[in-house]
Design a protein around this motif. Sequence first.
Motif, PDB file in Angstrom:
ATOM      1  N   LEU A  73       0.871  -1.173   0.000  1.00 34.40           N
ATOM      2  CA  LEU A  73       0.000   0.000   0.000  1.00 34.40           C
ATOM      3  C   LEU A  73       0.906   1.221   0.000  1.00 34.40           C
ATOM      4  N   THR A  74       0.659   2.151  -0.900  1.00 34.81           N
ATOM      5  CA  THR A  74       1.470   3.358  -0.986  1.00 34.81           C
ATOM      6  C   THR A  74       0.610   4.568  -0.661  1.00 34.81           C
ATOM      7  N   CYS A  75       1.124   5.442   0.189  1.00 33.14           N
ATOM      8  CA  CYS A  75       0.427   6.690   0.501  1.00 33.14           C
ATOM      9  C   CYS A  75       1.464   7.721   0.929  1.00 33.14           C
ATOM     10  N   ASP A  76       1.043   8.980   0.935  1.00 34.15           N
ATOM     11  CA  ASP A  76       1.924  10.002   1.455  1.00 34.15           C
ATOM     12  C   ASP A  76       1.767  10.003   2.980  1.00 34.15           C
ATOM     13  N   ALA A  77       2.392  10.909   3.667  1.00 30.33           N
ATOM     14  CA  ALA A  77       2.428  10.805   5.125  1.00 30.33           C
ATOM     15  C   ALA A  77       1.762  11.938   5.894  1.00 30.33           C
ATOM     16  N   PRO A  78       0.676  12.530   5.396  1.00 26.68           N
ATOM     17  CA  PRO A  78      -0.014  13.494   6.256  1.00 26.68           C
ATOM     18  C   PRO A  78      -0.537  12.819   7.517  1.00 26.68           C
ATOM     19  N   THR A  79      -0.867  13.601   8.490  1.00 28.47           N
ATOM     20  CA  THR A  79      -1.282  13.088   9.793  1.00 28.47           C
ATOM     21  C   THR A  79      -2.413  12.079   9.693  1.00 28.47           C
ATOM     22  N   SER A  80      -3.415  12.336   8.843  1.00 27.20           N
ATOM     23  CA  SER A  80      -4.540  11.401   8.755  1.00 27.20           C
ATOM     24  C   SER A  80      -4.113  10.054   8.172  1.00 27.20           C
ATOM     25  N   ASN A  81      -3.117  10.043   7.273  1.00 22.94           N
ATOM     26  CA  ASN A  81      -2.641   8.762   6.740  1.00 22.94           C
ATOM     27  C   ASN A  81      -1.847   7.999   7.793  1.00 22.94           C
ATOM     28  N   LEU A  82      -1.086   8.700   8.618  1.00 23.12           N
ATOM     29  CA  LEU A  82      -0.381   8.020   9.710  1.00 23.12           C
ATOM     30  C   LEU A  82      -1.385   7.444  10.697  1.00 23.12           C
ATOM     31  N   ALA A  83      -2.467   8.177  10.962  1.00 22.70           N
ATOM     32  CA  ALA A  83      -3.527   7.661  11.832  1.00 22.70           C
ATOM     33  C   ALA A  83      -4.200   6.458  11.185  1.00 22.70           C
ATOM     34  N   MET A  84      -4.389   6.483   9.872  1.00 22.06           N
ATOM     35  CA  MET A  84      -4.971   5.359   9.148  1.00 22.06           C
ATOM     36  C   MET A  84      -4.094   4.115   9.299  1.00 22.06           C
ATOM     37  N   ILE A  85      -2.800   4.283   9.145  1.00 19.86           N
ATOM     38  CA  ILE A  85      -1.875   3.151   9.277  1.00 19.86           C
ATOM     39  C   ILE A  85      -1.937   2.576  10.678  1.00 19.86           C
ATOM     40  N   ARG A  86      -1.990   3.427  11.695  1.00 22.75           N
ATOM     41  CA  ARG A  86      -2.130   2.943  13.080  1.00 22.75           C
ATOM     42  C   ARG A  86      -3.456   2.205  13.271  1.00 22.75           C
ATOM     43  N   GLU A  87      -4.518   2.734  12.685  1.00 22.21           N
ATOM     44  CA  GLU A  87      -5.842   2.102  12.775  1.00 22.21           C
ATOM     45  C   GLU A  87      -5.834   0.712  12.134  1.00 22.21           C
ATOM     46  N   LEU A  88      -5.060   0.546  11.072  1.00 25.37           N
ATOM     47  CA  LEU A  88      -4.959  -0.746  10.403  1.00 25.37           C
ATOM     48  C   LEU A  88      -4.053  -1.719  11.156  1.00 25.37           C
ATOM     49  N   GLY A  89      -3.260  -1.226  12.111  1.00 26.81           N
ATOM     50  CA  GLY A  89      -2.389  -2.092  12.896  1.00 26.81           C
ATOM     51  C   GLY A  89      -0.911  -1.894  12.650  1.00 26.81           C
ATOM     52  N   GLY A  90      -0.554  -0.977  11.776  1.00 23.31           N
ATOM     53  CA  GLY A  90       0.854  -0.676  11.519  1.00 23.31           C
ATOM     54  C   GLY A  90       1.325   0.465  12.400  1.00 23.31           C
ATOM     55  N   ASP A  91       2.620   0.755  12.351  1.00 22.08           N
ATOM     56  CA  ASP A  91       3.191   1.860  13.121  1.00 22.08           C
ATOM     57  C   ASP A  91       4.469   2.314  12.442  1.00 22.08           C
ATOM     58  N   LEU A  92       4.528   3.583  12.075  1.00 17.95           N
ATOM     59  CA  LEU A  92       5.718   4.113  11.412  1.00 17.95           C
ATOM     60  C   LEU A  92       6.579   4.937  12.347  1.00 17.95           C
ATOM     61  N   ASN A  93       6.354   4.810  13.642  1.00 11.24           N
ATOM     62  CA  ASN A  93       7.180   5.473  14.649  1.00 11.24           C
ATOM     63  C   ASN A  93       8.586   4.879  14.587  1.00 11.24           C
ATOM     64  N   ASN A  94       9.601   5.735  14.537  1.00 10.60           N
ATOM     65  CA  ASN A  94      10.985   5.255  14.432  1.00 10.60           C
ATOM     66  C   ASN A  94      11.399   4.346  15.573  1.00 10.60           C
ATOM     67  N   ASN A  95      10.846   4.535  16.765  1.00 12.00           N
ATOM     68  CA  ASN A  95      11.262   3.740  17.922  1.00 12.00           C
ATOM     69  C   ASN A  95      10.679   2.332  17.926  1.00 12.00           C
ATOM     70  N   ASP A  96       9.530   2.145  17.302  1.00 12.10           N
ATOM     71  CA  ASP A  96       8.862   0.841  17.338  1.00 12.10           C
ATOM     72  C   ASP A  96       8.189   0.582  15.995  1.00 12.10           C
ATOM     73  N   MET A  97       8.962   0.604  14.894  1.00 16.54           N
ATOM     74  CA  MET A  97       8.402   0.534  13.563  1.00 16.54           C
ATOM     75  C   MET A  97       7.796  -0.836  13.261  1.00 16.54           C
ATOM     76  N   LYS A  98       6.581  -0.789  12.727  1.00 15.06           N
ATOM     77  CA  LYS A  98       5.878  -1.981  12.246  1.00 15.06           C
ATOM     78  C   LYS A  98       5.256  -1.578  10.909  1.00 15.06           C
ATOM     79  N   PRO A  99       6.024  -1.663   9.798  1.00 11.36           N
ATOM     80  CA  PRO A  99       5.567  -1.151   8.504  1.00 11.36           C
ATOM     81  C   PRO A  99       4.645  -2.115   7.747  1.00 11.36           C
ATOM     82  N   TYR A 100       3.784  -2.809   8.448  1.00  7.81           N
ATOM     83  CA  TYR A 100       2.862  -3.755   7.833  1.00  7.81           C
ATOM     84  C   TYR A 100       1.618  -3.864   8.705  1.00  7.81           C
ATOM     85  N   PHE A 101       0.579  -4.458   8.154  1.00  4.62           N
ATOM     86  CA  PHE A 101      -0.634  -4.762   8.912  1.00  4.62           C
ATOM     87  C   PHE A 101      -1.244  -6.020   8.319  1.00  4.62           C
TER      88      PHE A 101
END
Length: 83
Positions: free
Chosen positions: A47-75
């Motif tokens: 899945l490709t998207c840009d990184a505005p705040t709502s897309n980062l929230a979407m990724i967290r809602e799906l179960g992923g996390d792009l936080n540098n300290n605890d990255m989980k780039p999948y869902f």
Amino acid sequence: MVVAVNESWKIPIAYFLITGMDGSEKANVIRESLSRLHEVGVKVVSLTCDAPTSNLAMIRELGGDLNNNDMKPYFLHPEGPYT
């Protein structure tokens, strides 16, 4: 838009008016799209998207996390794991 990784085609699957949607609403659109693609035999591998705040929230809602300290780039796929 769905783009083939092993062939030479791309096709739009829908047009969503997402202005004003929050991350939860966008996550529901993604889940529905993934489920419908699964129904017709399309395997989505990224899945490709840009990184505005709502897309980062979407990724967290799906179960992923792009936080540098605890990255989980999948869902997990809403239809379960592929075999």
